[in-house]
Every structure is written in C-alpha cells, then in structure tokens.
Motif scaffolding. Structure first.
Motif, PDB file in Angstrom:
ATOM      1  N   SER A  83       0.832  -1.201   0.000  1.00 40.85           N
ATOM      2  CA  SER A  83       0.000   0.000   0.000  1.00 40.85           C
ATOM      3  C   SER A  83       0.863   1.246   0.000  1.00 40.85           C
ATOM      4  O   SER A  83       2.076   1.192   0.188  1.00 40.85           O
ATOM      5  CB  SER A  83      -0.938  -0.006   1.214  1.00 40.85           C
ATOM      6  N   ASP A  84       0.198   2.361  -0.204  1.00 40.87           N
ATOM      7  CA  ASP A  84       0.810   3.689  -0.138  1.00 40.87           C
ATOM      8  C   ASP A  84       0.067   4.445   0.960  1.00 40.87           C
ATOM      9  O   ASP A  84      -1.062   4.894   0.765  1.00 40.87           O
ATOM     10  CB  ASP A  84       0.676   4.396  -1.484  1.00 40.87           C
ATOM     11  N   ARG A  85       0.695   4.580   2.122  1.00 42.42           N
ATOM     12  CA  ARG A  85       0.017   5.189   3.272  1.00 42.42           C
ATOM     13  C   ARG A  85      -0.367   6.632   3.010  1.00 42.42           C
ATOM     14  O   ARG A  85      -1.469   7.064   3.362  1.00 42.42           O
ATOM     15  CB  ARG A  85       0.921   5.091   4.503  1.00 42.42           C
ATOM     16  N   ARG A  87      -1.159   8.181   0.288  1.00 39.29           N
ATOM     17  CA  ARG A  87      -2.293   8.315  -0.620  1.00 39.29           C
ATOM     18  C   ARG A  87      -3.509   7.519  -0.155  1.00 39.29           C
ATOM     19  O   ARG A  87      -4.607   7.691  -0.700  1.00 39.29           O
ATOM     20  CB  ARG A  87      -1.889   7.846  -2.018  1.00 39.29           C
ATOM     21  N   GLY A  88      -3.302   6.643   0.834  1.00 43.74           N
ATOM     22  CA  GLY A  88      -4.399   5.813   1.294  1.00 43.74           C
ATOM     23  C   GLY A  88      -4.865   4.825   0.248  1.00 43.74           C
ATOM     24  O   GLY A  88      -6.048   4.491   0.175  1.00 43.74           O
ATOM     25  N   GLN A  89      -3.923   4.338  -0.567  1.00 43.06           N
ATOM     26  CA  GLN A  89      -4.272   3.467  -1.678  1.00 43.06           C
ATOM     27  C   GLN A  89      -3.496   2.158  -1.611  1.00 43.06           C
ATOM     28  O   GLN A  89      -2.357   2.109  -1.132  1.00 43.06           O
ATOM     29  CB  GLN A  89      -3.960   4.145  -3.014  1.00 43.06           C
ATOM     30  N   SER A  90      -4.114   1.100  -2.126  1.00 49.38           N
ATOM     31  CA  SER A  90      -3.410  -0.160  -2.293  1.00 49.38           C
ATOM     32  C   SER A  90      -2.511  -0.091  -3.525  1.00 49.38           C
ATOM     33  O   SER A  90      -2.805   0.633  -4.485  1.00 49.38           O
ATOM     34  CB  SER A  90      -4.415  -1.308  -2.458  1.00 49.38           C
ATOM     35  N   VAL A  91      -1.417  -0.821  -3.470  1.00 47.06           N
ATOM     36  CA  VAL A  91      -0.515  -0.952  -4.617  1.00 47.06           C
ATOM     37  C   VAL A  91      -0.710  -2.373  -5.138  1.00 47.06           C
ATOM     38  O   VAL A  91      -0.180  -3.333  -4.568  1.00 47.06           O
ATOM     39  CB  VAL A  91       0.947  -0.695  -4.213  1.00 47.06           C
ATOM     40  N   ARG A 103      -7.261  -4.780  -1.212  1.00 44.45           N
ATOM     41  CA  ARG A 103      -7.654  -4.119   0.024  1.00 44.45           C
ATOM     42  C   ARG A 103      -6.495  -4.026   1.012  1.00 44.45           C
ATOM     43  O   ARG A 103      -6.699  -3.907   2.216  1.00 44.45           O
ATOM     44  CB  ARG A 103      -8.835  -4.871   0.659  1.00 44.45           C
ATOM     45  N   ALA A 105      -4.385  -1.642   1.551  1.00 38.88           N
ATOM     46  CA  ALA A 105      -4.311  -0.364   2.264  1.00 38.88           C
ATOM     47  C   ALA A 105      -5.241  -0.372   3.470  1.00 38.88           C
ATOM     48  O   ALA A 105      -4.868   0.051   4.571  1.00 38.88           O
ATOM     49  CB  ALA A 105      -4.661   0.790   1.326  1.00 38.88           C
ATOM     50  N   ASP A 106      -6.454  -0.873   3.279  1.00 34.46           N
ATOM     51  CA  ASP A 106      -7.420  -0.921   4.377  1.00 34.46           C
ATOM     52  C   ASP A 106      -6.987  -1.907   5.454  1.00 34.46           C
ATOM     53  O   ASP A 106      -7.096  -1.621   6.653  1.00 34.46           O
ATOM     54  CB  ASP A 106      -8.803  -1.309   3.850  1.00 34.46           C
TER      55      ASP A 106
END
Length: 289
Positions: A83-85, A87-91, A103, A105-106
């Motif tokens: 994830s990219d903390r 940006r709050g996004q999964s990689v 999921r 990032a979550d």
C-alpha cells in the motif's frame, strides 16, 4: 491464550479472528511486554509457535513476549499486499490467481491504527515501535514488510519469511516482471525509515523458477534485489543498502537467513521461526548492581 473476534467493516465482511498468546506468569505479574503481530494466525499450530516460545523462553534466549496472531481473511489475496500510506491506496499487482492486494491499504491501516491501539489498551504492552514487531510468510510476509515500511512509527522490526517479493505490475513477460516488481519499487522511492530493522528468510529449495537465468531461484533473487538493489538494462532500483541500511556488523539493520533445503511450506517456516524470534526478542541484559 485468548480469542478475540473484531470488526473491520471497511474491508472485511466477516469478523476478524485474533488469538493473543500471553507469556507464562502474565496474570500474576505487573510487567509490560514487547509484542509480535503475526499474519496467517491460523498457521500458528502448524509452525509450532507455542512450543517454540516455551522452549526459547525456558532457555532464556528470548525475553517473554505477547504474540497477536491474526487469522487470514477469507479473501487472503485481497488483504495481503502492498500500500501507499500517504495516498491511502493499495498498490495492486497481478498473479496467476488474479489481483493481489486490492484491500491491502485498508487491512494494513486497520492493523496499525485499530488493532495495535486495541491491544495496547487491553494488555500490558510496551507501547513503543522499538518493542513491536510484525511477521508473516509468503503473501503474509509481503504484507508484514508493507506494515513495517508504511508504519515505522508503529512497528520497529519486520520478519518476512519466504516473502512474495515477486509481485509485479506487469506480468506480460519474465523481463517485465523483473522490471516492475512492486516491493523493490517501493524501496527505490525511499526514504530510509530510521530505526526500522528487517529479518528476511528464504529456503534454498523453495522453487526452481529462475526468470532472469542467473542461476539463483526467484525467491532469493527477489529478496537480494530488494536488499542490494537491481540493475537491468535501462531500469535501476535502489535497495535497502543504497538507502543507508546496514547489512554487515554485529547488529545490522538488515539480516538475511537462508534455510538449506527449505521449501515454501509450514515445516520450513517452523524452522525459520526460532531464528527470527531470537533475533527480534533477545533477552535483556541484567541490570548492573
């Protein structure tokens, strides 16, 4: 040992099963303990966690610890990833079974910002990143690396056993995989996470795949490139060493352990486990009189 069922409605339709392993004498003590968070908690019996902890503690080669084992989700490939903390996004990367880490990032945010504070509030932990480790194997190791990399303010030590550092953005050819591996790209972008330490392990017989035909199986090649950097044609990736992490000396930032004859299975992770625990939780020196 205590069982918890916790909610994570943002990403998990089911409740998340967590097992908390408490050290001997916990109930009769006022001491605070370091904590190990472990992915794939359902595997702890198979890898002999309790027996290993009892043996190492009895020999006084590790200090007593609390272990928080998180059972895998029904959709394992969705939660375990990168994830990219910021940006709050999964990689997300691809695989033979489909997308990996949709999921992540979550899941990673839930572990670091919900589960850890919950454990700190309900158990006598040492609420300090230097006293908090995270580990996993296979895809769980990929996510353990992500948890440390994205949340170094929470986790100070990472144990990644047989990590899935093969995950890539482009799987069209072997060369494309080599060039677009995601964990290596995360490291390349840096910066160094001060204070974060890594323990990586791989088995010498985990596979026969060798996508770049250099005589090194992929699991070890991917690990070596993450630590030491990668150069292939016009693509260059910095590794942990290029970011300033030490790999030599008596207490390096990065330790790599290769298990001779080790396979990608629980029996080999059971052999790696005590080596990791001794690295992560050495006994504290006795106070001087």
């Amino acid at each position: 040992m205590q069982k918890l069922d916790l909610d994570a409605p943002v990403f998990a339709p089911e409740r998340i099963h967590v097992t908390v392993y408490l050290p001997p004498g916990y109930a009769d003590s006022t001491a605070h303990y370091p904590v190990l968070y472990a992915n794939d908690g359902q595997d702890m019996l198979a890898v002999g966690l309790q027996a290993t902890l009892a043996h190492l503690s009895g020999e006084q080669v590790i200090e007593p610890i609390i272990v928080v084992a998180i059972d895998m989700l029904h959709d394992r490939a969705s939660g375990y990833g990168l994830s990219d903390r910021k940006r709050g996004q999964s990689v997300v990367g691809g695989s033979r079974i489909g997308a990996i880490g949709l999921r992540a990032a979550d899941y990673s945010a839930w572990v670091a910002t919900t589960l850890v504070p919950y454990i700190d509030a309900h158990y006598r932990t040492r609420a300090d990143a230097r006293e908090c480790a995270v580990m996993g194997w296979s895809l769980g190791a990929l996510n353990a690396f992500n948890l440390g990399w994205q949340y170094p303010d929470v986790f100070g030590k990472v144990g990644a056993l047989s990590p899935s550092f093969w995950l890539a953005g482009d799987r069209s050819t072997a060369d494309s995989v080599q060039r677009s591996r995601l964990a290596q790209s995360l490291v390349d972008r840096g910066p160094k996470r001060e204070g974060l330490k890594f323990w990586f392990a791989g088995g010498t017989d985990e596979e026969t795949n060798d996508r770049d035909h250099d005589g090194v199986i992929d699991v070890i090649d991917d690990l070596q490139d993450l630590v030491g950097g990668y150069r292939g044609g016009d693509v260059q990736r910095r590794g942990l060493r290029q970011l300033g992490y030490t790999t030599l000396g008596s207490n390096p930032d990065v330790t790599v352990f290769l298990l001779p004859g080790g396979h990608h299975q629980q029996a080999s992770w059971a052999q790696m486990l005590p080596v990791f625990l001794r690295w992560a939780f050495p006994p504290r020196p006795s106070p001087s009189l």
